[in-house]
Each structure stands twice: as C-alpha cells, then as structure tokens.
Motif scaffolding. Sequence first.
Motif, PDB file in Angstrom:
ATOM      1  N   TRP A  21      -3.369   6.915  -7.544  1.00 47.29           N
ATOM      2  CA  TRP A  21      -3.856   6.096  -6.645  1.00 47.29           C
ATOM      3  C   TRP A  21      -3.198   4.304  -6.344  1.00 47.29           C
ATOM      4  O   TRP A  21      -4.046   3.765  -4.991  1.00 47.29           O
ATOM      5  CB  TRP A  21      -4.944   4.959  -7.846  1.00 47.29           C
ATOM      6  N   VAL A  22      -2.361   4.158  -6.473  1.00 49.87           N
ATOM      7  CA  VAL A  22      -2.380   3.052  -6.323  1.00 49.87           C
ATOM      8  C   VAL A  22      -1.829   3.338  -4.789  1.00 49.87           C
ATOM      9  O   VAL A  22      -1.346   2.617  -3.898  1.00 49.87           O
ATOM     10  CB  VAL A  22      -0.258   2.199  -7.052  1.00 49.87           C
ATOM     11  N   ARG A  23      -0.959   4.081  -4.352  1.00 46.45           N
ATOM     12  CA  ARG A  23      -0.100   5.117  -3.138  1.00 46.45           C
ATOM     13  C   ARG A  23      -1.415   5.146  -2.519  1.00 46.45           C
ATOM     14  O   ARG A  23      -1.155   4.796  -1.464  1.00 46.45           O
ATOM     15  CB  ARG A  23       0.695   6.214  -3.508  1.00 46.45           C
ATOM     16  N   ALA A  24      -2.494   5.387  -2.652  1.00 47.93           N
ATOM     17  CA  ALA A  24      -3.617   5.848  -2.304  1.00 47.93           C
ATOM     18  C   ALA A  24      -3.973   4.813  -1.339  1.00 47.93           C
ATOM     19  O   ALA A  24      -4.023   4.076   0.339  1.00 47.93           O
ATOM     20  CB  ALA A  24      -4.961   6.114  -2.269  1.00 47.93           C
ATOM     21  N   VAL A  25      -4.532   3.467  -2.451  1.00 54.47           N
ATOM     22  CA  VAL A  25      -4.102   2.063  -1.961  1.00 54.47           C
ATOM     23  C   VAL A  25      -3.225   1.310  -0.639  1.00 54.47           C
ATOM     24  O   VAL A  25      -3.444   0.925   0.761  1.00 54.47           O
ATOM     25  CB  VAL A  25      -4.758   0.901  -2.982  1.00 54.47           C
ATOM     26  N   ARG A  26      -2.382   1.715  -1.161  1.00 56.23           N
ATOM     27  CA  ARG A  26      -1.320   1.005  -0.034  1.00 56.23           C
ATOM     28  C   ARG A  26      -1.257   2.554   1.532  1.00 56.23           C
ATOM     29  O   ARG A  26      -0.851   1.603   2.359  1.00 56.23           O
ATOM     30  CB  ARG A  26       0.284   1.428  -0.706  1.00 56.23           C
ATOM     31  N   GLU A  27      -1.363   3.714   1.823  1.00 57.28           N
ATOM     32  CA  GLU A  27      -1.858   3.560   2.707  1.00 57.28           C
ATOM     33  C   GLU A  27      -3.326   2.796   3.255  1.00 57.28           C
ATOM     34  O   GLU A  27      -3.545   3.953   5.253  1.00 57.28           O
ATOM     35  CB  GLU A  27      -2.198   4.798   2.327  1.00 57.28           C
ATOM     36  N   TRP A  28      -3.933   2.384   3.002  1.00 56.35           N
ATOM     37  CA  TRP A  28      -5.360   2.338   3.309  1.00 56.35           C
ATOM     38  C   TRP A  28      -5.377   1.251   3.996  1.00 56.35           C
ATOM     39  O   TRP A  28      -5.716   0.997   5.188  1.00 56.35           O
ATOM     40  CB  TRP A  28      -7.012   2.315   2.506  1.00 56.35           C
ATOM     41  N   LEU A  29      -4.378  -0.153   3.252  1.00 53.41           N
ATOM     42  CA  LEU A  29      -4.059  -1.150   3.003  1.00 53.41           C
ATOM     43  C   LEU A  29      -2.856  -1.803   3.015  1.00 53.41           C
ATOM     44  O   LEU A  29      -2.276  -1.252   2.552  1.00 53.41           O
ATOM     45  CB  LEU A  29      -4.789  -2.049   1.971  1.00 53.41           C
ATOM     46  N   CYS A  30      -2.562  -3.404   3.949  1.00 56.80           N
ATOM     47  CA  CYS A  30      -1.128  -3.514   3.730  1.00 56.80           C
ATOM     48  C   CYS A  30      -1.450  -4.665   2.429  1.00 56.80           C
ATOM     49  O   CYS A  30      -1.962  -5.366   2.892  1.00 56.80           O
ATOM     50  CB  CYS A  30      -0.622  -4.732   4.599  1.00 56.80           C
ATOM     51  N   VAL A  31      -1.219  -4.161   1.479  1.00 55.20           N
ATOM     52  CA  VAL A  31      -1.261  -4.922  -0.303  1.00 55.20           C
ATOM     53  C   VAL A  31      -1.101  -6.571  -0.380  1.00 55.20           C
ATOM     54  O   VAL A  31      -1.726  -7.231  -1.147  1.00 55.20           O
ATOM     55  CB  VAL A  31      -1.836  -3.851  -1.276  1.00 55.20           C
ATOM     56  N   ASP A  32       0.013  -6.303  -0.097  1.00 56.53           N
ATOM     57  CA  ASP A  32       1.011  -7.176  -0.797  1.00 56.53           C
ATOM     58  C   ASP A  32       0.394  -8.544  -0.634  1.00 56.53           C
ATOM     59  O   ASP A  32      -0.453  -9.073   1.200  1.00 56.53           O
ATOM     60  CB  ASP A  32       2.278  -7.036   0.612  1.00 56.53           C
TER      61      ASP A  32
END
Length: 257
Positions: A21-32
């Motif tokens: 799930w964390v990896r998927a979110v980071r693929e969709w958004l630059c979360v940092d």
Amino acid sequence: MDFHSDRVKYMYSGRNVHLQWVRAVREWLCVDGLQVVDLGCGGGLYDEAWIAAGARSVVGVDASAVMIEAAREAYGTRSDISFAVADARATGLEGNAYDVVFSRAVIHHMQLREVTELLREAYRLLRSGGSVLVQDRTVEDVLLPGAPDHIRGYFFEMYPRLRDVEVRRRHAVSEVSTAFAEAGLCRVSVERMWETRSEYSDFQGLERDLLARAGRSILHELSDAELRALVANIRKKLRCRPIVDRDRWTVWRAIKP
C-alpha cells in the motif's frame, strides 16, 4: 454495526498496513513532506502508513469517539499524528491548509449525496493543487470469486444473501467519479489495486480474526453459529502456508484546481 460501541473499539486497529500500500501511494504521489487529512480514520492504521510513506503530518478524523480513543491509545504520543472527533463531511479543520485528503473504506457507508458532501469538504480542506484519494470497494471488487489469497470471496459463496448486502451498499465507479466532479475536483482517475490485508503463518491466526469479525463489518450479518460454520468451511479450502489474505480495491484520485 455500531461504530460508536465499545464492543468494536479495537476492530480497526492492531495490525500493520502492508508495504505494498505504501509503495502504491508513492507511485501515485510525491508524498514527502505533505500534510494529510484522513477522513474516517478508524483506529489510525493508515495515518501511521502515510507517515511511513513520507508525509510530514497526518490528522485523522472520525465521527466515532470510541475509534478515536483507540487511535490515540496506539499513536497519541506521536508529534506527527493527531486526531479529531468530527463528521467527515464537516470536520471543522482549517480550510486551504492540507496537501492530501484521504478516505478509505468510508463511502460505502454513505448515500451518494453524502459522498458528494465528503468530497466538498475535501475540496475545502485542500490547498490549490492538492490531491484527494478515496479508496473503497465496488461491487465488482467484493464479488470476485473466493481463492486462497482472496478469502473474502468465500463469504459470499457460502452465504449468498451477503451478496445482496454488498450490492446495496457499494457505489458504481461512474457514480463516485460524478460526485468528484460535482464537488469541483478535476482530473479524476481510477486505479485498481490488490492490497494484502494480513499474512498468517497458520490457520489459527486467521481463525481468530474471522471469529472476532476484525475489520470485516460484513461478518456482523452472520450469527455466531453461521460464522463458525464459515470458518470451518474456509479451513477446508486453505491448504497453503503461509496464508496471504488480499482484497481488491478501487481508488479514485483527483486534484483541486
């Protein structure tokens, strides 16, 4: 299911969100470095996961004081996660102040007009250019056949009446996409993802979760005897070890212009 009851206080806490799930979110958004609001946060599991993905801070909002109490017990000492008891459609939080508004497994508890109200609140909370992510299941997601890595499907094979419950409470992809547009959000896209819910080294761990109905509100439609029979049936079907319990989800994404 009464989300305000002490009986379900820990139903949506006590497990870790899978790294996929964390990896998927980071693929969709630059979360940092982003500031996130989680509408309908339950026990706060995904608030911690947003921090793991790189977010700077998360505010978890839930209408259930019981759920927020469980979340605070788990994460209340952290300076990067905070919680508020409030309606997801009218949080009282500052407007134009957040980068992401997230909501998981919430909209199937709402009528479509309420989904639009939630999205309008998301629009109000976001800065210009901010993102909304709504994760939930459609009818197509929940009614996929049962398999050793899709245990939920076995529920409906054994108790077809549960299908009717799901069909009544699940929204179509197009209906939710229209609600996004009505709320003023743009560039709506739809993703499908498989998320590992839990992994078990033996059947006993899964059995404990199923009998506790942990995180599976649909099982509250069954009597205790029916639930025990379901668990016995699933035991017969699962021969592999470890047991990987996955669900398919739909994720709607959009931007505040």
